[in-house]
Design an enzyme around this catalytic site. Structure first.
Site, mmCIF file in Angstrom:
data_model
loop_
_atom_site.group_PDB
_atom_site.id
_atom_site.type_symbol
_atom_site.label_atom_id
_atom_site.label_comp_id
_atom_site.label_asym_id
_atom_site.label_seq_id
_atom_site.Cartn_x
_atom_site.Cartn_y
_atom_site.Cartn_z
ATOM 1 C CG ASP A 100 -4.347 8.348 -2.853
ATOM 2 O OD1 ASP A 100 -3.653 7.529 -2.202
ATOM 3 O OD2 ASP A 100 -4.378 8.357 -4.101
ATOM 4 C CD GLU A 101 -2.312 3.500 -0.050
ATOM 5 O OE1 GLU A 101 -2.542 2.498 0.631
ATOM 6 O OE2 GLU A 101 -1.262 3.678 -0.681
ATOM 7 C CE LYS A 122 -0.078 8.780 6.823
ATOM 8 N NZ LYS A 122 1.110 9.519 7.349
HETATM 9 P P1 NAD Z 1 9.282 6.070 4.192
HETATM 10 O O1 NAD Z 1 8.849 4.757 4.762
HETATM 11 O O2 NAD Z 1 10.246 6.078 3.048
HETATM 12 O O3 NAD Z 1 9.950 6.976 5.341
HETATM 13 C C1 NAD Z 1 9.410 7.058 6.639
HETATM 14 C C2 NAD Z 1 10.456 7.718 7.541
HETATM 15 O O4 NAD Z 1 9.875 7.846 8.850
HETATM 16 C C3 NAD Z 1 11.735 6.883 7.685
HETATM 17 O O5 NAD Z 1 12.873 7.722 7.566
HETATM 18 C C4 NAD Z 1 11.619 6.300 9.097
HETATM 19 O O6 NAD Z 1 12.885 6.076 9.706
HETATM 20 C C5 NAD Z 1 10.835 7.396 9.803
HETATM 21 N N1 NAD Z 1 10.106 6.888 10.972
HETATM 22 C C6 NAD Z 1 9.325 5.767 11.055
HETATM 23 N N2 NAD Z 1 8.854 5.618 12.298
HETATM 24 C C7 NAD Z 1 9.329 6.666 13.037
HETATM 25 C C8 NAD Z 1 9.179 7.063 14.393
HETATM 26 N N3 NAD Z 1 8.450 6.354 15.262
HETATM 27 N N4 NAD Z 1 9.790 8.195 14.813
HETATM 28 C C9 NAD Z 1 10.542 8.935 13.939
HETATM 29 N N5 NAD Z 1 10.741 8.586 12.652
HETATM 30 C C10 NAD Z 1 10.127 7.465 12.200
HETATM 31 O O7 NAD Z 1 7.934 6.815 3.827
HETATM 32 P P2 NAD Z 1 7.615 7.840 2.633
HETATM 33 O O8 NAD Z 1 7.178 7.056 1.458
HETATM 34 O O9 NAD Z 1 8.707 8.839 2.513
HETATM 35 O O10 NAD Z 1 6.299 8.551 3.236
HETATM 36 C C11 NAD Z 1 6.417 9.696 4.067
HETATM 37 C C12 NAD Z 1 5.033 10.134 4.503
HETATM 38 O O11 NAD Z 1 4.237 10.434 3.364
HETATM 39 C C13 NAD Z 1 4.271 9.070 5.292
HETATM 40 O O12 NAD Z 1 3.563 9.735 6.328
HETATM 41 C C14 NAD Z 1 3.314 8.475 4.279
HETATM 42 O O13 NAD Z 1 2.150 7.997 4.889
HETATM 43 C C15 NAD Z 1 3.034 9.685 3.408
HETATM 44 N N6 NAD Z 1 2.683 9.372 2.017
HETATM 45 C C16 NAD Z 1 3.473 8.533 1.269
HETATM 46 C C17 NAD Z 1 3.138 8.289 -0.067
HETATM 47 C C18 NAD Z 1 4.000 7.386 -0.922
HETATM 48 O O14 NAD Z 1 3.610 7.064 -2.053
HETATM 49 N N7 NAD Z 1 5.187 6.962 -0.483
HETATM 50 C C19 NAD Z 1 2.021 8.890 -0.628
HETATM 51 C C20 NAD Z 1 1.245 9.755 0.163
HETATM 52 C C21 NAD Z 1 1.595 9.991 1.483
HETATM 53 P P1 TYD Z 2 2.969 -0.101 -3.491
HETATM 54 O O1 TYD Z 2 4.170 0.493 -4.143
HETATM 55 O O2 TYD Z 2 3.166 -1.072 -2.378
HETATM 56 O O3 TYD Z 2 2.030 1.116 -3.065
HETATM 57 P P2 TYD Z 2 0.491 1.110 -2.480
HETATM 58 O O4 TYD Z 2 0.124 -0.263 -2.095
HETATM 59 O O5 TYD Z 2 0.603 2.030 -1.315
HETATM 60 O O6 TYD Z 2 -0.358 1.658 -3.592
HETATM 61 O O7 TYD Z 2 2.112 -0.840 -4.616
HETATM 62 C C1 TYD Z 2 1.620 -0.149 -5.766
HETATM 63 C C2 TYD Z 2 0.747 -1.113 -6.533
HETATM 64 O O8 TYD Z 2 1.582 -2.164 -7.056
HETATM 65 C C3 TYD Z 2 -0.312 -1.810 -5.697
HETATM 66 O O9 TYD Z 2 -1.492 -1.974 -6.491
HETATM 67 C C4 TYD Z 2 0.291 -3.163 -5.377
HETATM 68 C C5 TYD Z 2 1.134 -3.452 -6.597
HETATM 69 N N1 TYD Z 2 2.367 -4.261 -6.389
HETATM 70 C C6 TYD Z 2 2.606 -5.386 -7.201
HETATM 71 O O10 TYD Z 2 1.812 -5.737 -8.095
HETATM 72 N N2 TYD Z 2 3.759 -6.097 -6.989
HETATM 73 C C7 TYD Z 2 4.647 -5.749 -6.016
HETATM 74 O O11 TYD Z 2 5.683 -6.455 -5.837
HETATM 75 C C8 TYD Z 2 4.390 -4.594 -5.200
HETATM 76 C C9 TYD Z 2 5.341 -4.182 -4.114
HETATM 77 C C10 TYD Z 2 3.231 -3.878 -5.440
#
Ligand code: NAD
Ligand code: TYD
Length: 354
Positions: free
Chosen positions: A135-136, A163
């Protein structure tokens, strides 16, 4: 038995999705992951013996390797999660974000298109390329309002800009070439196996170690939190039943300020693991704000609910409790991440050292 490609399946959300697909469908899952610092095969320990889980140590920027995987496994679709995902890292070093999130998605799209073009008509129609996004990309909200599928893009960090670029590429490949794509934009995930540089696991582990809990700025920034297994269930739903070319917003309807999140975590820890030195809340520390820190994210997840019947199963309270319990019970996983031992798989198998 049909095969699905999951990219980024050794990451936080990808590993939850691989686990769900293996448990609840009959698919073979080819898990394509480069194993960056965020990739951890220990997050898939419980799937290790499953013959339907095929791991491929591959960079999505490597076109020849992707072509070989498509030719060999002939998937019915791709769920693309591989990405650089941490906003703070993107602020300090954006290059990997452009490379993986933009160039990598482009390379995967081209490999998928070449494979899809060569499929017989029936299989061309049912093939899906599902791009998992955030959503970012919509920017930052004020005190009111919600992001929805029709919100204009306004990314403001290097992460969200990369993204957003990849989302535009995926939609362009649908409109220009007819590739049957799906895009999902989800709010902040939390749950077991999240790399401890993100807010929730960082706070849990710092608290347990008696370290300061660093809150950026005044802690008034708002995120909408979704339990990771609810996201995995949403991804499966959209992949199986989403309308080709469509976008679905996914969210937890659980808006919290960062202070509220940290206070809730401290409350759970005070109950589950009381600290002789005093309450965990005493560790809260306000630190310099993140540059360009988006104020508020919030999602209207009405479309996926109405059209596909998906709703989150966890409340923020139940999900947070499960998450804290998981980190308390998996100190081995945590320890291996903290010492870097989780990367031994790479050294043993590839002689790489990072
Ligand atoms: P993560 O950082 O935990 O995992 C990313 C994975 O991608 C890792 O296993 C890494 O080794 C792999 N990777 C990175 N670069 C690569 C490459 N060049 N080739 C192959 N593999 C590669 O991320 P996550 O939090 O599990 O997020 C997964 C997806 O969901 C991402 O696309 C992210 O943008 C999206 N997303 C995440 C969140 C969240 O809150 N974490 C929310 C919405 C969407
Ligand atoms: P994060 O988990 O990095 O996710 P995103 O930036 O993708 O939303 O951070 C979540 C929220 O928490 C964000 O507003 C930044 C804040 N934050 C802190 O206040 N302290 C921290 O050490 C971190 C990692 C994040």
């Amino acid at each position: 038995m049909s095969t699905i490609f999951v990219t980024g399946g050794a990451g936080f959300i990808g590993s939850a999705l691989v686990r769900l697909l293996l448990a609840e469908t009959g698919h073979v899952v080819v898990n394509i992951d480069k194993l960056t610092y965020a990739g951890n095969l220990e997050s898939l320990d419980d799937c290790a013996g499953d013959p339907r889980h095929v791991f491929s140590h591959t960079d999505i920027c490597d076109r020849a390797a992707l072509d070989a995987l498509f030719a060999r496994h002939r998937p019915v679709g791709v769920i693309h999660l591989a990405a650089e995902s941490h906003v703070d890292r993107s602020i300090h070093a954006a290059g990997d974000f452009v490379q993986t999130n933009v160039v990598g998605t482009f390379t995967l799209l081209e490999a998928a298109r070449a494979y899809w073009t060569g499929l017989p008509p029936g299989e061309r129609e049912t093939f899906r390329f599902h791009h998992v996004s955030t959503d970012e990309v919509f920017g930052s909200l004020g005190a009111t309002g919600l992001f929805s599928e029709s919100t204009a893009y306004d990314p403001r960090s290097p992460y969200s800009a990369s993204k957003a670029s990849s989302d535009h590429l995926v939609r362009a490949w649908h409109h220009t070439y007819g590739l049957p794509t799906l895009v999902t934009n989800c709010s902040n995930n939390y749950g077991p196996r999240q790399f401890p540089e993100k807010l929730i696991p960082l706070m849990i582990l710092n608290a347990l170690a008696g370290k300061p809990l660093p809150i950026y700025g005044k802690g008034e920034n708002v995120r909408d939190w979704l339990y990771v297994d609810d996201h995995a269930r949403a991804l499966r739903t959209v992949f199986e039943r989403g309308q080709v070319g469509a976008t679905y917003c996914i969210g937890g309807n659980s808006e919290r300020t960062n202070i509220q999140v940290v206070d809730a975590l401290c409350g759970i820890l005070d109950r589950l693991r009381p600290r002789p030195a005093g309450r965990y809340g005493q560790l809260k520390t306000f630190v310099a704000d993140r540059p360009g820190h988006d104020l508020r994210y919030a999602i209207d997840a009405g479309k996926i609910g109405r059209e596909l019947g998906w709703r989150p199963q966890e409340s923020f309270e139940s999900g947070l409790e499960k998450t804290v319990q998981w980190y308390l019970a998996h100190q081995d996983w945590v320890g291996h991440v903290q010492t870097g031992e989780y990367r031994h798989w790479l050294e043993t198998n590839y002689g790489e050292r990072k």
